[in-house]
Scaffold this motif. Structure first.
Motif, PDB file in Angstrom:
ATOM      1  N   LEU A 125     123.667 -16.132 -18.363  1.00 37.64           N
ATOM      2  CA  LEU A 125     124.867 -16.227 -17.526  1.00 37.64           C
ATOM      3  C   LEU A 125     124.658 -17.205 -16.369  1.00 37.64           C
ATOM      4  O   LEU A 125     125.594 -17.919 -15.978  1.00 37.64           O
ATOM      5  CB  LEU A 125     125.249 -14.845 -17.001  1.00 37.64           C
ATOM      6  CG  LEU A 125     125.855 -13.895 -18.048  1.00 37.64           C
ATOM      7  CD1 LEU A 125     125.925 -12.480 -17.507  1.00 37.64           C
ATOM      8  CD2 LEU A 125     127.248 -14.377 -18.472  1.00 37.64           C
ATOM      9  N   LEU A 126     123.448 -17.250 -15.831  1.00 41.04           N
ATOM     10  CA  LEU A 126     123.140 -18.206 -14.765  1.00 41.04           C
ATOM     11  C   LEU A 126     123.246 -19.643 -15.278  1.00 41.04           C
ATOM     12  O   LEU A 126     123.830 -20.512 -14.617  1.00 41.04           O
ATOM     13  CB  LEU A 126     121.745 -17.940 -14.214  1.00 41.04           C
ATOM     14  CG  LEU A 126     121.270 -18.874 -13.092  1.00 41.04           C
ATOM     15  CD1 LEU A 126     122.177 -18.764 -11.878  1.00 41.04           C
ATOM     16  CD2 LEU A 126     119.825 -18.538 -12.704  1.00 41.04           C
ATOM     17  N   GLY A 131     127.057 -24.690 -15.763  1.00 35.76           N
ATOM     18  CA  GLY A 131     127.731 -25.677 -16.599  1.00 35.76           C
ATOM     19  C   GLY A 131     127.139 -25.896 -17.970  1.00 35.76           C
ATOM     20  O   GLY A 131     127.644 -26.719 -18.736  1.00 35.76           O
ATOM     21  N   HIS A 132     126.076 -25.185 -18.326  1.00 39.34           N
ATOM     22  CA  HIS A 132     125.473 -25.347 -19.641  1.00 39.34           C
ATOM     23  C   HIS A 132     126.333 -24.669 -20.703  1.00 39.34           C
ATOM     24  O   HIS A 132     126.862 -23.579 -20.486  1.00 39.34           O
ATOM     25  CB  HIS A 132     124.062 -24.762 -19.656  1.00 39.34           C
ATOM     26  CG  HIS A 132     123.130 -25.427 -18.688  1.00 39.34           C
ATOM     27  ND1 HIS A 132     122.573 -26.656 -18.918  1.00 39.34           N
ATOM     28  CD2 HIS A 132     122.692 -25.031 -17.466  1.00 39.34           C
ATOM     29  CE1 HIS A 132     121.813 -26.990 -17.887  1.00 39.34           C
ATOM     30  NE2 HIS A 132     121.868 -26.028 -16.994  1.00 39.34           N
ATOM     31  N   LYS A 133     126.442 -25.310 -21.876  1.00 47.16           N
ATOM     32  CA  LYS A 133     127.249 -24.799 -22.973  1.00 47.16           C
ATOM     33  C   LYS A 133     126.357 -24.044 -23.951  1.00 47.16           C
ATOM     34  O   LYS A 133     125.351 -24.593 -24.435  1.00 47.16           O
ATOM     35  CB  LYS A 133     127.956 -25.949 -23.709  1.00 47.16           C
ATOM     36  CG  LYS A 133     128.712 -26.899 -22.779  1.00 47.16           C
ATOM     37  CD  LYS A 133     129.818 -26.187 -21.993  1.00 47.16           C
ATOM     38  CE  LYS A 133     130.623 -27.184 -21.173  1.00 47.16           C
ATOM     39  NZ  LYS A 133     131.684 -26.544 -20.372  1.00 47.16           N
ATOM     40  N   LEU A 134     126.729 -22.815 -24.256  1.00 45.98           N
ATOM     41  CA  LEU A 134     125.874 -21.936 -25.050  1.00 45.98           C
ATOM     42  C   LEU A 134     126.658 -21.213 -26.131  1.00 45.98           C
ATOM     43  O   LEU A 134     127.803 -20.808 -25.912  1.00 45.98           O
ATOM     44  CB  LEU A 134     125.209 -20.892 -24.152  1.00 45.98           C
ATOM     45  CG  LEU A 134     124.462 -21.389 -22.906  1.00 45.98           C
ATOM     46  CD1 LEU A 134     124.063 -20.206 -22.039  1.00 45.98           C
ATOM     47  CD2 LEU A 134     123.243 -22.202 -23.316  1.00 45.98           C
ATOM     48  N   VAL A 135     126.029 -21.044 -27.270  1.00 43.86           N
ATOM     49  CA  VAL A 135     126.523 -20.131 -28.302  1.00 43.86           C
ATOM     50  C   VAL A 135     125.452 -19.065 -28.499  1.00 43.86           C
ATOM     51  O   VAL A 135     124.277 -19.384 -28.681  1.00 43.86           O
ATOM     52  CB  VAL A 135     126.796 -20.858 -29.631  1.00 43.86           C
ATOM     53  CG1 VAL A 135     126.971 -19.856 -30.768  1.00 43.86           C
ATOM     54  CG2 VAL A 135     128.047 -21.716 -29.514  1.00 43.86           C
ATOM     55  N   VAL A 136     125.850 -17.795 -28.428  1.00 39.74           N
ATOM     56  CA  VAL A 136     124.896 -16.704 -28.599  1.00 39.74           C
ATOM     57  C   VAL A 136     125.154 -16.028 -29.937  1.00 39.74           C
ATOM     58  O   VAL A 136     126.302 -15.804 -30.332  1.00 39.74           O
ATOM     59  CB  VAL A 136     124.968 -15.683 -27.442  1.00 39.74           C
ATOM     60  CG1 VAL A 136     124.480 -16.309 -26.155  1.00 39.74           C
ATOM     61  CG2 VAL A 136     126.378 -15.127 -27.262  1.00 39.74           C
ATOM     62  N   LEU A 137     124.071 -15.701 -30.640  1.00 36.42           N
ATOM     63  CA  LEU A 137     124.152 -15.042 -31.939  1.00 36.42           C
ATOM     64  C   LEU A 137     123.670 -13.604 -31.876  1.00 36.42           C
ATOM     65  O   LEU A 137     123.742 -12.890 -32.886  1.00 36.42           O
ATOM     66  CB  LEU A 137     123.299 -15.802 -32.971  1.00 36.42           C
ATOM     67  CG  LEU A 137     123.516 -17.309 -33.116  1.00 36.42           C
ATOM     68  CD1 LEU A 137     122.664 -17.838 -34.268  1.00 36.42           C
ATOM     69  CD2 LEU A 137     124.973 -17.629 -33.352  1.00 36.42           C
ATOM     70  N   ARG A 139     124.081 -11.248 -28.941  1.00 38.63           N
ATOM     71  CA  ARG A 139     124.526 -10.438 -27.804  1.00 38.63           C
ATOM     72  C   ARG A 139     125.993 -10.748 -27.513  1.00 38.63           C
ATOM     73  O   ARG A 139     126.541 -11.741 -28.016  1.00 38.63           O
ATOM     74  CB  ARG A 139     123.659 -10.713 -26.571  1.00 38.63           C
ATOM     75  CG  ARG A 139     123.844 -12.101 -25.988  1.00 38.63           C
ATOM     76  CD  ARG A 139     122.705 -12.432 -25.048  1.00 38.63           C
ATOM     77  NE  ARG A 139     121.491 -12.746 -25.784  1.00 38.63           N
ATOM     78  CZ  ARG A 139     120.262 -12.675 -25.274  1.00 38.63           C
ATOM     79  NH1 ARG A 139     120.090 -12.271 -24.027  1.00 38.63           N
ATOM     80  NH2 ARG A 139     119.200 -13.016 -25.984  1.00 38.63           N
ATOM     81  N   GLU A 140     126.584  -9.905 -26.671  1.00 36.68           N
ATOM     82  CA  GLU A 140     127.962 -10.112 -26.251  1.00 36.68           C
ATOM     83  C   GLU A 140     127.973 -10.449 -24.761  1.00 36.68           C
ATOM     84  O   GLU A 140     127.555  -9.628 -23.938  1.00 36.68           O
ATOM     85  CB  GLU A 140     128.792  -8.850 -26.526  1.00 36.68           C
ATOM     86  CG  GLU A 140     128.920  -8.545 -28.014  1.00 36.68           C
ATOM     87  CD  GLU A 140     129.590  -7.211 -28.278  1.00 36.68           C
ATOM     88  OE1 GLU A 140     129.317  -6.265 -27.501  1.00 36.68           O
ATOM     89  OE2 GLU A 140     130.357  -7.097 -29.251  1.00 36.68           O
ATOM     90  N   LEU A 141     128.417 -11.669 -24.432  1.00 39.41           N
ATOM     91  CA  LEU A 141     128.475 -12.118 -23.047  1.00 39.41           C
ATOM     92  C   LEU A 141     129.839 -12.750 -22.791  1.00 39.41           C
ATOM     93  O   LEU A 141     130.349 -13.496 -23.643  1.00 39.41           O
ATOM     94  CB  LEU A 141     127.373 -13.145 -22.759  1.00 39.41           C
ATOM     95  CG  LEU A 141     125.929 -12.640 -22.783  1.00 39.41           C
ATOM     96  CD1 LEU A 141     124.965 -13.796 -22.583  1.00 39.41           C
ATOM     97  CD2 LEU A 141     125.714 -11.577 -21.723  1.00 39.41           C
ATOM     98  N   ASN A 142     130.387 -12.484 -21.632  1.00 38.15           N
ATOM     99  CA  ASN A 142     131.713 -12.989 -21.298  1.00 38.15           C
ATOM    100  C   ASN A 142     131.606 -14.071 -20.233  1.00 38.15           C
ATOM    101  O   ASN A 142     131.328 -13.786 -19.063  1.00 38.15           O
ATOM    102  CB  ASN A 142     132.598 -11.833 -20.804  1.00 38.15           C
ATOM    103  CG  ASN A 142     134.023 -12.283 -20.516  1.00 38.15           C
ATOM    104  OD1 ASN A 142     134.485 -13.273 -21.086  1.00 38.15           O
ATOM    105  ND2 ASN A 142     134.701 -11.566 -19.648  1.00 38.15           N
ATOM    106  N   HIS A 143     131.797 -15.334 -20.652  1.00 36.37           N
ATOM    107  CA  HIS A 143     131.785 -16.463 -19.713  1.00 36.37           C
ATOM    108  C   HIS A 143     132.467 -17.632 -20.396  1.00 36.37           C
ATOM    109  O   HIS A 143     132.309 -17.824 -21.616  1.00 36.37           O
ATOM    110  CB  HIS A 143     130.354 -16.846 -19.322  1.00 36.37           C
ATOM    111  CG  HIS A 143     130.290 -17.784 -18.156  1.00 36.37           C
ATOM    112  ND1 HIS A 143     130.531 -19.137 -18.280  1.00 36.37           N
ATOM    113  CD2 HIS A 143     130.033 -17.561 -16.840  1.00 36.37           C
ATOM    114  CE1 HIS A 143     130.420 -19.708 -17.092  1.00 36.37           C
ATOM    115  NE2 HIS A 143     130.118 -18.777 -16.202  1.00 36.37           N
ATOM    116  N   PRO A 144     133.234 -18.452 -19.663  1.00 40.32           N
ATOM    117  CA  PRO A 144     133.927 -19.587 -20.283  1.00 40.32           C
ATOM    118  C   PRO A 144     133.003 -20.582 -20.974  1.00 40.32           C
ATOM    119  O   PRO A 144     133.435 -21.299 -21.886  1.00 40.32           O
ATOM    120  CB  PRO A 144     134.658 -20.252 -19.105  1.00 40.32           C
ATOM    121  CG  PRO A 144     134.807 -19.173 -18.087  1.00 40.32           C
ATOM    122  CD  PRO A 144     133.610 -18.289 -18.237  1.00 40.32           C
ATOM    123  N   ASN A 145     131.743 -20.658 -20.558  1.00 45.57           N
ATOM    124  CA  ASN A 145     130.798 -21.596 -21.157  1.00 45.57           C
ATOM    125  C   ASN A 145     129.933 -20.958 -22.244  1.00 45.57           C
ATOM    126  O   ASN A 145     128.949 -21.561 -22.683  1.00 45.57           O
ATOM    127  CB  ASN A 145     129.896 -22.212 -20.085  1.00 45.57           C
ATOM    128  CG  ASN A 145     130.635 -23.236 -19.244  1.00 45.57           C
ATOM    129  OD1 ASN A 145     131.543 -23.908 -19.733  1.00 45.57           O
ATOM    130  ND2 ASN A 145     130.267 -23.346 -17.978  1.00 45.57           N
TER     131      ASN A 145
END
Length: 325
Positions: A125-126, A131-137, A139-145
């Motif tokens: 999340l930090l 501004g880093h763009k991430l795809v997580v496989l 976990r569930e995280l809520n953030h525009p990026n």
């Protein structure tokens, strides 16, 4: 406030084309660039200075962060990522270990796909906030990026247990995954819920670590406790293969005394004797979808959360309970 999406709509071009034009990229012609800039001026578009300052120089490199390289699971997943990224002009590097995590803050990557339980939610999340763009496989995280591309673990685990119950099994073992694994936790929740909802069978949980050794250990305990036909749901195929190895050469026959179902449907599962019943999904598609959504996130093309669905691939390792009564 006018966004580049608004400019793209008025100019009749893609969001990425607008982004390239506004940033002076040679990827668009002068004619197209001029038309886009004219539309931006007409709409009174004001660039976000903070975002522009954060935008790094493109590396055209995507990182995939994994907990481990061990096992047969990752090949198809990574191939799916690589093919999709290469098609879009990006290269893929594979990272593992906490020291590799610094590649994100040092902006050596344009984005990252994360299947690494050593990355904490707080850490990801930090990075997203910066501004880093991430795809997580995993976990569930809520953030525009951050975009989630998750496996439907609960549905797959439910299919496995319902299949064993439908076949009349009255004693069911579940060989779990490692502590802290999102996929293992999701599968365990579904197994417990399904047993509570439908189960008249005896239910026993055994520790596992998604590796062959823990599958072998589970098989040894099951043989020690054996009093009659049992069924086993291994939370991945690696552990199921470990069970096959431990049972080989013993008096216990798979599909007769001990019925086994796995999860992942690795290619090798079809060559076991008897063939391993397993929860199937496309690892290659999972990787390709993750790569596709990450590029959409990077280029502001409307990335969306995705779910990879699973189904049951039947094999000879599970038979109806009364088949050998």
């Amino acid at each position: 406030m006018v966004s580049i999406k608004d400019i793209a709509k008025h100019a009749g071009v893609s969001i990425s084309t607008v982004s390239y034009a506004l940033n002076g990229s040679p990827k668009v012609t002068e004619e197209t660039k001029g038309r886009i800039l004219a539309v931006a001026k007409e709409l009174n578009y004001v660039p976000n200075a903070a975002a522009r300052q954060l935008k790094p120089r493109e590396t055209k490199i995507i990182g995939c962060f994994l907990t481990t390289f061990a096992g047969a699971f990752y090949g198809s997943l990574l191939q799916g990522m690589k093919e999709e990224l290469n098609r879009r002009g990006y290269d893929l590097i594979i990272c593992s270990g906490t020291q590799s995590h610094r590649m994100l803050p040092e902006r050596m990557l344009d984005g990252a796909i994360v299947l690494d339980r050593f990355f904490t939610d707080k850490e990801l999340l930090l990075h997203a906030e910066r501004g880093h763009k991430l795809v997580v496989l995993d976990r569930e995280l809520n953030h525009p990026n951050i975009v989630q591309v998750l496996l439907d673990n609960k549905a797959g685990a439910t299919f496995a247990i319902e299949h064993l119950l439908e076949y009349g099994h009255r004693k069911i073992y579940a060989v779990k995954g490692p502590e802290g694994s999102f996929d293992a936790d999701q599968r365990l929740q579904a197994v417990r819920q399904t047993m509570e909802r439908n189960g008249t069978a005896e239910y026993i949980e055994l520790p596992g670590n998604f590796d062959k050794a823990s599958g072998e250990a589970a098989a040894i305990r099951i043989m020690d406790e054996y009093t009659g036909q049992v069924a086993v749901f291994c939370f991945n195929d690696e552990m199921a293969i470990g069970m096959y190895q431990a049972l080989k050469g013993t008096a216990f026959r798979i599909g007769e005394h001990i019925h086994i179902i796995g999860f992942d449907h690795l290619e090798i599962a079809e060559y076991l004797q008897p063939p391993l019943a397993s929860i199937h999904y496309s690892e290659k598609r999972w990787g390709a979808v993750a790569a596709e959504q990450l590029i959409k996130l990077i280029t502001d093309e409307g990335a969306e959360h995705e779910r990879i669905y699973a189904s049951l691939a039947e094999g000879g390792s599970v038979q109806r309970r009364n088949s050998f009564s």
